[in-house]
Motif scaffolding. Structure first.
Motif, PDB file in Angstrom:
ATOM      1  N   ASP A 163       2.378   1.741  -3.361  1.00 18.60           N
ATOM      2  CA  ASP A 163       1.537   2.420  -4.211  1.00 18.60           C
ATOM      3  C   ASP A 163       1.182   3.864  -4.073  1.00 18.60           C
ATOM      4  O   ASP A 163       1.070   4.666  -5.020  1.00 18.60           O
ATOM      5  CB  ASP A 163       0.215   1.594  -4.276  1.00 18.60           C
ATOM      6  CG  ASP A 163       0.446   0.295  -4.943  1.00 18.60           C
ATOM      7  OD1 ASP A 163       1.502  -0.140  -5.573  1.00 18.60           O
ATOM      8  OD2 ASP A 163      -0.490  -0.717  -4.445  1.00 18.60           O
ATOM      9  N   THR A 206       0.768  -1.212  -0.062  1.00 18.59           N
ATOM     10  CA  THR A 206       0.108  -0.161  -0.147  1.00 18.59           C
ATOM     11  C   THR A 206       0.922   1.155  -0.019  1.00 18.59           C
ATOM     12  O   THR A 206       0.728   2.170  -0.743  1.00 18.59           O
ATOM     13  CB  THR A 206      -0.973   0.026   1.139  1.00 18.59           C
ATOM     14  OG1 THR A 206      -1.627  -1.042   1.253  1.00 18.59           O
ATOM     15  CG2 THR A 206      -1.724   1.396   1.119  1.00 18.59           C
ATOM     16  N   ALA A 234      -0.534   6.393   5.361  1.00 25.08           N
ATOM     17  CA  ALA A 234      -0.875   5.038   5.768  1.00 25.08           C
ATOM     18  C   ALA A 234      -0.936   4.594   7.245  1.00 25.08           C
ATOM     19  O   ALA A 234      -0.961   3.450   7.491  1.00 25.08           O
ATOM     20  CB  ALA A 234       0.077   3.943   4.803  1.00 25.08           C
TER      21      ALA A 234
END
Length: 335
Positions: A140, A137, A175
């Motif tokens: 990306d 994640t 994140a």
């Protein structure tokens, strides 16, 4: 001439009686080589143009046997419109000079310089995230940030490594996987000053909310990277039990409420709190071991510890002492 029935799938053909051999349970075979659906008993063709849904494997081996060489990697939506497969021309041509001509032709047909730089940056981001054990994640998100900064020419003239490091740093914040400036710098070998410049430029350009990426203070840390968020990794690296981490988090919260060690960086607070908690619970860890994990000097850890030691009566809960888990006498009086 074989009679063709419009049965698209073997399952559909098996539900009815086979018209050729009259078998109520026919042996239907999918011939992917010819794209036909045939009866294994009488050879009657039941369907054509069958789609092969198996894995796409190709073999380039001269010997017999399967060679699991994949046709190509999965497409990346971030590279839409860019050729994602590379062709390399060998230098071995037996001295005929054909290889050089082929290389020139391949270089002329290759993508533009900006596209090659984008592919290089994406590979570096993936490699560094793997080295740092970061989830996909974050990789990306960092790629999306870099692509946007590259398209808008936000950091023209800055080193590629610094831009990538800033994108990874921001991705970690978004994140909620905190990493300090020091850890990112050690991973990417980018100076803290250059990383800070790129980070601030991207933060202003993207108008990032304080919840995702807050302002960097003088210590090069981020308020969202609180000492409590660093405890999980530090305690895991030190092989400390879960209850040590829980009590250490409570001590940090109590210290913040009483203004103990205010102004210190989250890294030094986390290291000093772990040193304090381990001695308090009878599971001492040396300041050297904590220093290696936290990335701060032993003197900084002991300085925070001394501030905690002076206010130990306010930080340690009475219930911990009554339960026998904590003992103030275990705390060393370090001058």
């Amino acid at each position: 001439m074989a009679f063709v029935q419009p049965f698209p799938l073997a399952a559909a053909a098996q539900k009815t009686q086979q018209p050729g051999c009259r078998d109520p349970n026919p042996n239907i075979v999918e011939e992917f080589g010819s794209g036909d659906l045939v009866c294994g008993s009488c050879g009657l063709v039941l369907g054509d143009r069958i789609v092969d849904t198996r894995s796409e494997w190709r073999t380039f081996a001269n010997d017999e046997g399967d060679d699991p060489s994949r046709v190509g990697a999965a497409s990346d939506p971030l590279l839409e419109g860019i050729e994602q497969l590379d062709t390399l021309i060998s230098f071995r041509d037996g001295g005929t000079g054909i290889a050089r001509e082929l290389q020139r032709a391949a270089s002329r047909s290759q993508s533009s310089r900006s596209e090659r730089n984008l592919l290089t940056a994406f590979r570096d981001i993936g490699s560094w995230c793997d080295q740092f054990s970061l989830p996909k994640t974050i990789s990306d998100i960092a790629k999306q940030l870099y692509k946007r900064s590259d398209e808008e020419k936000l950091l023209r003239g800055k080193p590629l490594e610094a831009v990538i490091a800033a994108c990874i740093f921001i991705a970690c914040r978004q994140a909620h996987v905190p990493r300090t400036f020091r850890e990112i710098c050690n991973l990417t070998h980018v100076s803290k000053k250059t990383l800070g410049q790129c980070y601030k430029a991207l933060e202003q350009a993207f108008n990032l909310s304080p919840g995702a990426t807050a302002q960097v203070n003088a210590n090069g840390s981020n308020p969202s990277t609180g000492p409590e968020n660093l405890l999980v990794r530090y305690c895991n690296h030190l092989d400390l039990p879960a209850h040590v981490q829980s009590i250490c988090g409570d001590i940090i919260v109590a210290a913040r409420q009483h203004g103990v060690a205010d102004g210190r960086s989250p890294v030094s607070i986390a290291g000093g709190a772990i040193y304090f908690t381990c001695h308090l619970l009878g599971k001492p860890k040396s300041s050297r071991d904590i220093s290696v994990v936290a990335g701060v000097s032993e003197g900084t850890i002991k300085l925070v510890y001394r501030l905690y030691y002076l206010e130990r009566e306010k930080l340690v809960k009475e219930e911990w002492i009554k339960e026998g888990r904590a003992d103030l006498d275990r705390l060393p009086n370090e001058r």
